[in-house]
Scaffold this active site. Structure first.
Site, mmCIF file in Angstrom:
data_model
loop_
_atom_site.group_PDB
_atom_site.id
_atom_site.type_symbol
_atom_site.label_atom_id
_atom_site.label_comp_id
_atom_site.label_asym_id
_atom_site.label_seq_id
_atom_site.Cartn_x
_atom_site.Cartn_y
_atom_site.Cartn_z
ATOM 1 N N LYS A 221 -8.004 37.009 38.965
ATOM 2 C CA LYS A 221 -9.468 37.106 38.989
ATOM 3 C C LYS A 221 -10.011 37.541 37.630
ATOM 4 O O LYS A 221 -10.948 36.956 37.101
ATOM 5 C CB LYS A 221 -9.914 38.076 40.079
ATOM 6 C CG LYS A 221 -11.432 38.170 40.222
ATOM 7 C CD LYS A 221 -11.832 39.146 41.323
ATOM 8 C CE LYS A 221 -11.514 38.605 42.687
ATOM 9 N NZ LYS A 221 -12.043 39.464 43.776
ATOM 10 N N GLU A 227 1.220 41.275 34.619
ATOM 11 C CA GLU A 227 2.352 40.451 35.031
ATOM 12 C C GLU A 227 2.030 38.964 34.923
ATOM 13 O O GLU A 227 2.813 38.164 34.405
ATOM 14 C CB GLU A 227 2.763 40.786 36.477
ATOM 15 C CG GLU A 227 3.180 42.222 36.694
ATOM 16 C CD GLU A 227 2.035 43.111 37.136
ATOM 17 O OE1 GLU A 227 2.319 44.182 37.708
ATOM 18 O OE2 GLU A 227 0.856 42.747 36.906
ATOM 19 N N GLY A 282 -7.267 40.273 47.845
ATOM 20 C CA GLY A 282 -6.110 39.496 47.418
ATOM 21 C C GLY A 282 -5.198 39.078 48.549
ATOM 22 O O GLY A 282 -4.741 37.935 48.618
ATOM 23 N N ARG A 283 -4.916 39.995 49.472
ATOM 24 C CA ARG A 283 -3.985 39.684 50.550
ATOM 25 C C ARG A 283 -4.628 38.846 51.656
ATOM 26 O O ARG A 283 -3.959 38.479 52.617
ATOM 27 C CB ARG A 283 -3.383 40.962 51.113
ATOM 28 C CG ARG A 283 -4.393 42.006 51.566
ATOM 29 C CD ARG A 283 -3.718 43.353 51.774
ATOM 30 N NE ARG A 283 -4.643 44.432 52.072
ATOM 31 C CZ ARG A 283 -5.307 45.122 51.148
ATOM 32 N NH1 ARG A 283 -5.165 44.828 49.868
ATOM 33 N NH2 ARG A 283 -6.116 46.106 51.495
ATOM 34 N N HIS A 399 23.256 38.123 62.765
ATOM 35 C CA HIS A 399 24.573 38.349 62.169
ATOM 36 C C HIS A 399 24.512 39.383 61.054
ATOM 37 O O HIS A 399 25.446 39.484 60.251
ATOM 38 C CB HIS A 399 25.132 37.020 61.650
ATOM 39 C CG HIS A 399 25.426 36.043 62.738
ATOM 40 N ND1 HIS A 399 26.647 35.994 63.384
ATOM 41 C CD2 HIS A 399 24.650 35.102 63.333
ATOM 42 C CE1 HIS A 399 26.614 35.053 64.313
ATOM 43 N NE2 HIS A 399 25.416 34.497 64.305
ATOM 44 N N LYS A 527 0.690 51.059 37.723
ATOM 45 C CA LYS A 527 0.320 50.099 36.686
ATOM 46 C C LYS A 527 -0.240 50.814 35.460
ATOM 47 O O LYS A 527 0.074 50.467 34.310
ATOM 48 C CB LYS A 527 -0.696 49.103 37.245
ATOM 49 C CG LYS A 527 -0.120 48.166 38.286
ATOM 50 C CD LYS A 527 -1.188 47.423 39.056
ATOM 51 C CE LYS A 527 -1.985 46.493 38.200
ATOM 52 N NZ LYS A 527 -2.930 45.687 39.004
#
Length: 561
Positions: A221, A227, A282-283, A399, A527
């Site tokens: 944005k 990152e 964002g999510r 498993h 951050k």
């Protein structure tokens, strides 16, 4: 109220009574004390209609929650708690653009992105639907150019590979959706996702690709996310090493952002910049222009089907009575386990290869939303909030970690998810998968008694001394709660049904806990601190000023760099 001004009035409409002081909470505590030793099998024995009563249909989803440790009385008391916490009123606040994300002075309007009625939704006096439709049209135009091989790279070749560069919701949502809907993806396009700042990820992703036929989507944005920009710059350098001309950037990069100045400075044509809005978290953003990789992969018609599915779930959430409202029911069952039984985790087990990224997606959706300890009225909670969400594909888990579910010491409520219809011709093998799905929830419910184990071993001719030694090791207590979600077929619409179901479940739990599910201040501290550490690593001098452990680690790193 002016834009950006904190809206404290939103607090005044909430029931400010402390959750653990409410009579509805006390009633649930007393009820739990009476029934916590009752088994799920006992509840089935008490009610021959339990399966029909504790299951429901939501569009293409069939949800069975009968294998949970809840009775009619439990659900009645949980619903009374939801009503006392004004869940329905807060639901309406969200849908109708009140700024329920009060710490950031924002509405929460991801539901507007899939408002298929196109009825007006006003925010700050403006109908936002025309802006949404305009961005969707631009996304459709771009995707068609790529899908029809009309978008050409610097050497005149069409695009074959799309690399999405983002972090958090800008990565997890598109990654999960494209993977989940693989059978609907354009056969001549390949999709790749890069999120980690670890340079190995971008390096390994780019290694087999051709710069002439690769398009990058940079999703940020602000277009300043550390990152994302580090990976975007690495991709740009990789491209220019081949193309040798800065003009090539505009042919191989597009942006999902609101910062036109930075996008242009990077070399991206701002006509290929797709905006989204502060009211899209964002999510919750895969329905927005963050979903551009999904649109390119599926085509706009199928993306619209995905929006249709989410809209169907929205309408169920808005219009279904609370006692049959599946997002609310699933949320309340979670409250029952986390706050009264002391469960700490929630298992997510999709029995479907295409849904393999769903547990990771729901980790962020749930833990970033409800991993909070301060209430809306600025008090520290004295009860458990968001659970630890984890999981993996179903048969793989059998498993690996299912041993702990069957014979461990923890209560782990789990969701089991499977499509009924396969996406491929291997239908017989899909039946084996379904048999495992069904058998696991039955085994977690029933367990095996010592008598059953003893009888089986005797029938197999094992002597009693050996039986006595082994019988307890082969016994399963059962009574592990599961919710089963059957999907008719994992189509784009069914996928939209499913993801929106979980979104609303998470929202309801946040309202009951009286926390803001839509900010994420906990993401920021690390951050900020990392920038200071980065500067120190670049300088290379011995450091002091952190805690002793961090100082020691930095200095140890620098010695061997």
């Amino acid at each position: 109220m002016e834009d950006g001004q904190l809206n404290f009035s939103i607090l005044n409409s909430n029931n400010m009574t402390k959750l653990t002081d409410m009579p509805q909470w006390d009633a649930l505590k007393q009820h739990h004390a009476l029934v916590y030793q009752e088994t799920i099998q006992f509840l089935f024995n008490q009610d021959s209609n339990r399966f029909d009563k504790f299951s429901g249909q939501l569009a293409s989803l069939f949800v069975d929650y009968s294998k949970n440790r809840v009775s009619d009385k439990t659900m009645e008391l949980l619903i009374e708690l939801a009503e006392a916490r004004e869940v329905l009123q807060w639901r309406d606040k969200m849908f109708y653009a009140e700024e329920i994300n009060f710490t950031e002075a924002r509405a929460v309007l991801h539901t507007a992105l899939r408002n298929k009625s196109n009825s007006p939704i006003h925010y700050h006096g403006k109908n936002i639907m025309p802006d949404i439709q305009a961005v969707l049209k631009r996304m459709a135009d771009l995707s068609e150019r790529i899908r029809n091989q009309e978008w050409l790279g610097f050497s005149g070749k069409p695009i074959s590979d799309i690399v999405n560069i983002g972090i958090g919701g800008s990565d997890l949502g598109p990654r999960m959706a494209v993977t989940a809907l693989t059978p609907y993806v354009h056969e001549k396009l390949n999709f790749h996702f890069v999120a980690n700042i670890d340079p190995s990820e971008i390096y390994e992703t780019l290694k087999p690709l051709n710069p002439e036929t690769t398009l990058f989507i940079v999703a940020s944005k602000s277009f300043t996310t550390q990152e994302t920009l580090a990976n975007a710059k690495a991709a740009k350098l990789w491209l220019l090493n081949e193309a040798g001309d800065e003009q090539a950037v505009a042919k191989h990069f597009v942006a999902v952002s609101t910062n036109a100045q930075e996008v242009s400075a990077f070399g991206i044509d701002v006509r290929n910049m797709f905006e989204f809005w502060d009211w899209v978290g964002g999510r919750y953003s895969l329905w927005s222009s963050i979903g551009l990789p999904i649109v390119i992969a599926l085509g706009m018609d199928q993306f619209e089907e995905m929006l249709d599915g989410a809209y169907e779930t929205d309408q169920h959430f808005l219009n279904t009575p609370i006692e049959n409202n599946l997002p609310i029911i699933l949320a309340l069952i979670g409250i029952w386990y986390f706050n009264f039984f002391g469960a700490e985790t929630q298992g997510i087990f999709p029995y479907d290869y295409y849904l393999r990224d769903l547990p990771n997606y729901l980790q962020q959706a749930d833990m970033e939303s409800n991993g909070k300890r301060i209430t809306r009225d600025n008090q520290e909670v004295d009860y458990t909030t968001g659970p630890i969400v984890w999981g993996n594909r179903g048969v793989n888990g059998q498993h690996a970690f299912f041993q702990l579910l069957h014979q461990g010491t923890r209560l782990i409520p789990s969701d089991f998810i499977i499509p009924i219809q396969a996406q491929h011709p291997l239908a017989d093998q899909h039946l084996i998968l379904a048999a495992n799905f069904l058998a696991q929830t039955e085994a977690l419910l029933q367990g095996r008694t010592e008598q059953e184990v003893n009888n089986e071993m005797q029938e197999n001719g094992i002597n009693q001394e050996t039986i006595d030694l082994l019988v307890k090791h082969r016994t399963f207590t059962g009574n592990q709660p599961t919710t089963s979600i059957l999907i008719d077929k994992l189509t784009p619409k069914a996928f939209g049904n499913l993801i929106a179901l979980y979104e609303h479940k998470i929202f309801v739990q946040g309202i009951i806990w009286n926390i803001n599910s839509f900010d994420q201040w906990g993401v920021e501290l690390g951050k900020v601190m990392s920038q200071k550490v980065l500067d120190e690593l670049k300088e290379g001098d011995t450091v002091k000023g952190h805690d002793a452990s961090t100082d020691g680690l930095i200095n140890a790193f620098l010695k061997k760099q």
